[in-house]
Design a protein around this motif. Structure first.
Motif, short mmCIF file in Angstrom:
data_model
loop_
_atom_site.label_atom_id
_atom_site.label_comp_id
_atom_site.label_asym_id
_atom_site.label_seq_id
_atom_site.Cartn_x
_atom_site.Cartn_y
_atom_site.Cartn_z
N LEU A 91 0.83 -1.20 0.00
CA LEU A 91 0.00 0.00 0.00
C LEU A 91 0.87 1.26 0.00
O LEU A 91 0.54 2.26 -0.64
CB LEU A 91 -0.93 -0.01 1.21
CG LEU A 91 -2.06 -1.04 1.18
CD1 LEU A 91 -2.74 -1.14 2.55
CD2 LEU A 91 -3.07 -0.72 0.09
N SER A 95 0.96 4.03 -2.89
CA SER A 95 0.78 5.45 -2.53
C SER A 95 1.91 6.30 -3.09
O SER A 95 1.67 7.40 -3.59
CB SER A 95 0.76 5.59 -1.00
OG SER A 95 -0.29 4.85 -0.46
N LEU A 158 -5.35 5.04 1.72
CA LEU A 158 -4.41 3.91 1.60
C LEU A 158 -3.38 3.94 2.73
O LEU A 158 -3.00 2.90 3.27
CB LEU A 158 -3.69 3.97 0.24
CG LEU A 158 -4.53 3.77 -1.01
CD1 LEU A 158 -3.66 3.87 -2.26
CD2 LEU A 158 -5.27 2.45 -0.97
N ALA A 162 -2.55 1.15 5.40
CA ALA A 162 -1.19 0.64 5.56
C ALA A 162 -0.78 0.67 7.02
O ALA A 162 -0.22 -0.29 7.55
CB ALA A 162 -0.21 1.47 4.73
N GLY A 166 -3.04 -3.14 6.78
CA GLY A 166 -3.47 -3.54 5.43
C GLY A 166 -4.89 -4.04 5.40
O GLY A 166 -5.60 -4.00 6.42
#
Ligand code: HEM
Length: 167
Positions: A91, A95, A158, A162, A166
């Motif tokens: 993630l 990003s 996101l 993270a 997750g």
């Protein structure tokens, strides 16, 4: 005892929420009335008010990227294969790609449209209606800005995923 990672995380989150917050505020509270101005005099006043926006968002975005990279390398190491192997790391890398894309889009589209508008030769009389070409550029700037803001709002989501292990 505050750790180095906590200090890095604090700076990263500070610049991250500053970038997202300022971008949303500018899109909702400034670009909307700006887009509805009708006269050249109003537009020139808005230009003076909005002038610091580009550099402010530009510097903030770079500080997010730099603190994000330091955070990633400090937390996960420098092996992208290892980072990608974990859900949170994946993630973070997604990003990173989205943020680099958002910065390139801001430089090549949003800023370029803004510069064309700033450099446009507008009529002297402040009571003159804004020429249609300038109106077109104003629409373009506010739409491009909204695209950039949408990307970084997705990144913020996101990032929280993270940081919480997750999906
Ligand atoms: C719009 C841009 C961004 C925003 C708003 C943002 C915001 C955040 C937030 C709120 C967190 C959670 C903090 C925590 O609980 O530790 C976070 C974590 C993190 N961010 Fe960002 N971030 C952005 C871009 C980036 C970029 C470009 C990188 C670079 C690689 C990055 C790397 C990280 C890392 C490594 C973490 C820790 C994730 C984990 O705990 O596994 N961020 N970020």
């Amino acid at each position: 005892m505050v750790t180095t990672l906590q200090v890095i995380a604090a700076f990263h989150v500070f610049f991250g929420v500053l970038w997202v917050g300022a971008s949303l505020y500018i899109d909702v509270a400034w670009y909307r009335p700006w887009k509805n101005t009708r006269l050249v005099g109003e537009l020139k006043l808005w230009q003076r008010i909005l002038h610091p926006t580009g550099p402010f968002l530009g510097i903030t975005s770079l500080l997010v990227l730099i603190t994000g990279l330091i955070y990633m390398f400090t937390k996960y190491g420098t092996d992208f294969g290892v980072i990608w192997a974990g859900q949170s790391g994946r993630l973070v890398i997604i990003s990173l790609i989205l943020v680099v894309a958002a910065i390139i889009f801001a430089v090549t589209v949003t800023n370029r449209l803004s510069l064309r508008l700033i450099r446009m030769d507008l009529p002297e009389d402040p009571g003159t209606p804004i020429p249609s070409e300038a109106k077109g550029l104003m629409d373009g700037v506010s739409r491009a800005s909204a695209v950039g803001t949408a990307i970084i709002v997705i990144v913020l989501i996101l990032m929280v995923l993270a940081a919480t292990g997750g999906v």
